[in-house]
Design a protein around this motif. Structure first.
Motif, short mmCIF file in Angstrom:
data_model
loop_
_atom_site.label_atom_id
_atom_site.label_comp_id
_atom_site.label_asym_id
_atom_site.label_seq_id
_atom_site.Cartn_x
_atom_site.Cartn_y
_atom_site.Cartn_z
N THR A 109 -15.60 -55.47 68.11
CA THR A 109 -15.19 -57.01 68.29
C THR A 109 -15.53 -58.71 67.55
O THR A 109 -15.68 -58.29 67.02
CB THR A 109 -15.92 -57.34 69.89
OG1 THR A 109 -16.20 -56.51 71.18
CG2 THR A 109 -15.37 -59.18 70.37
N THR A 110 -13.97 -59.34 67.90
CA THR A 110 -14.12 -60.30 66.85
C THR A 110 -13.70 -61.74 67.34
O THR A 110 -12.73 -61.40 68.29
CB THR A 110 -13.64 -59.88 65.22
OG1 THR A 110 -13.16 -60.70 64.14
CG2 THR A 110 -11.99 -59.53 65.47
N PHE A 111 -13.48 -62.63 66.92
CA PHE A 111 -13.56 -63.69 67.85
C PHE A 111 -12.29 -64.42 66.77
O PHE A 111 -12.42 -64.25 65.47
CB PHE A 111 -14.23 -64.97 67.68
CG PHE A 111 -13.60 -66.42 68.23
CD1 PHE A 111 -13.86 -66.37 69.71
CD2 PHE A 111 -13.92 -67.24 67.18
CE1 PHE A 111 -12.61 -67.67 69.90
CE2 PHE A 111 -13.05 -68.35 67.19
CZ PHE A 111 -13.14 -68.92 69.09
N PHE A 112 -11.32 -64.84 67.11
CA PHE A 112 -9.84 -65.55 66.46
C PHE A 112 -9.24 -65.95 66.70
O PHE A 112 -8.38 -66.27 67.69
CB PHE A 112 -8.81 -63.86 66.94
CG PHE A 112 -7.70 -63.84 65.73
CD1 PHE A 112 -8.28 -63.11 64.62
CD2 PHE A 112 -6.45 -63.83 66.18
CE1 PHE A 112 -5.95 -63.55 63.55
CE2 PHE A 112 -5.52 -63.94 65.64
CZ PHE A 112 -5.08 -64.53 64.31
N ALA A 117 -4.69 -71.14 70.81
CA ALA A 117 -5.54 -70.88 71.69
C ALA A 117 -6.65 -70.03 71.08
O ALA A 117 -6.50 -69.82 69.67
CB ALA A 117 -4.79 -69.65 73.07
N ASP A 118 -8.22 -69.71 71.86
CA ASP A 118 -8.88 -68.99 70.82
C ASP A 118 -8.76 -67.46 71.40
O ASP A 118 -8.40 -67.00 72.71
CB ASP A 118 -10.06 -69.62 70.80
CG ASP A 118 -10.68 -70.64 70.03
OD1 ASP A 118 -9.86 -71.09 70.07
OD2 ASP A 118 -11.52 -71.40 70.67
N PHE A 119 -8.91 -66.63 70.68
CA PHE A 119 -9.21 -65.18 71.25
C PHE A 119 -10.09 -64.06 71.36
O PHE A 119 -10.77 -64.15 69.68
CB PHE A 119 -8.04 -64.46 70.80
CG PHE A 119 -6.62 -64.59 70.69
CD1 PHE A 119 -5.40 -64.51 71.83
CD2 PHE A 119 -5.77 -65.87 69.78
CE1 PHE A 119 -4.64 -65.19 72.73
CE2 PHE A 119 -4.86 -66.29 70.61
CZ PHE A 119 -3.90 -66.40 71.99
N LEU A 120 -10.40 -63.83 71.90
CA LEU A 120 -11.16 -62.71 71.12
C LEU A 120 -11.00 -60.86 71.55
O LEU A 120 -10.53 -60.48 72.26
CB LEU A 120 -12.57 -62.16 73.27
CG LEU A 120 -13.77 -61.69 72.69
CD1 LEU A 120 -14.69 -61.96 71.00
CD2 LEU A 120 -14.65 -61.69 73.39
N VAL A 121 -10.48 -59.98 70.49
CA VAL A 121 -9.98 -59.36 70.62
C VAL A 121 -10.90 -57.99 70.07
O VAL A 121 -12.34 -57.95 69.46
CB VAL A 121 -9.16 -58.96 69.03
CG1 VAL A 121 -8.55 -57.86 68.98
CG2 VAL A 121 -8.49 -60.34 68.84
N SER A 122 -10.80 -56.91 71.20
CA SER A 122 -11.80 -55.85 70.68
C SER A 122 -11.18 -54.19 70.90
O SER A 122 -10.31 -54.26 71.22
CB SER A 122 -12.80 -56.00 72.05
OG SER A 122 -13.14 -56.89 72.17
#
Length: 128
Positions: A109-112, A117-122
């Protein structure tokens, strides 16, 4: 044998050691068949691949992914094989608990952060 309590998205590796009528490990006449059943339906029927044929006689393992076909509840795994004219059966059990994801467990998982907007990519573990 009890394989324990698992959640969706986990792997289970049911293993059987094929034997003859005397209980001696042997390479069976036909490939062992694995059948996974809930209390109300058959979920999976498959042939099991052999594991290290030349080191361990009669050991078969099947990689079982607990995906969307499985719901919360108890399951029975039945193994069937033939050694000469001797028909053999064995069984195991496991339980699927609430939780998990049918696509697999989260591997990374990484915070982008972006200006809009902010994204959390898994990245999920998926069946190939």
């Amino acid at each position: 044998m009890w394989h324990g309590r698992l959640q969706l998205g986990q792997w289970l590796f049911p293993t059987v050691r094929t034997t003859d009528a005397a209980g001696t490990p042997v390479v069976p006449t036909n490939v062992p068949t694995l059948r996974v059943e809930s209390s109300s339906a058959t979920i999976l029927t498959a042939e099991m691949p052999i594991t290290d044929r030349f080191s361990i006689t009669g050991l078969f393992t099947y990689p079982l992914f607990l995906g969307s076909a499985y719901a919360v509840g108890q399951y029975t795994i039945t193994y069937h094989w033939l050694t000469g004219s001797f028909i053999c059966f064995s069984d195991d059990n496991f339980e699927v608990l609430a939780g998990g994801d049918a696509n697999g467990q989260i591997l990374a998982t990484t915070f982008f952060p972006r200006p809009h907007a902010d994204f959390l990519v898994s990245q999920l573990e998926t069946v190939i």
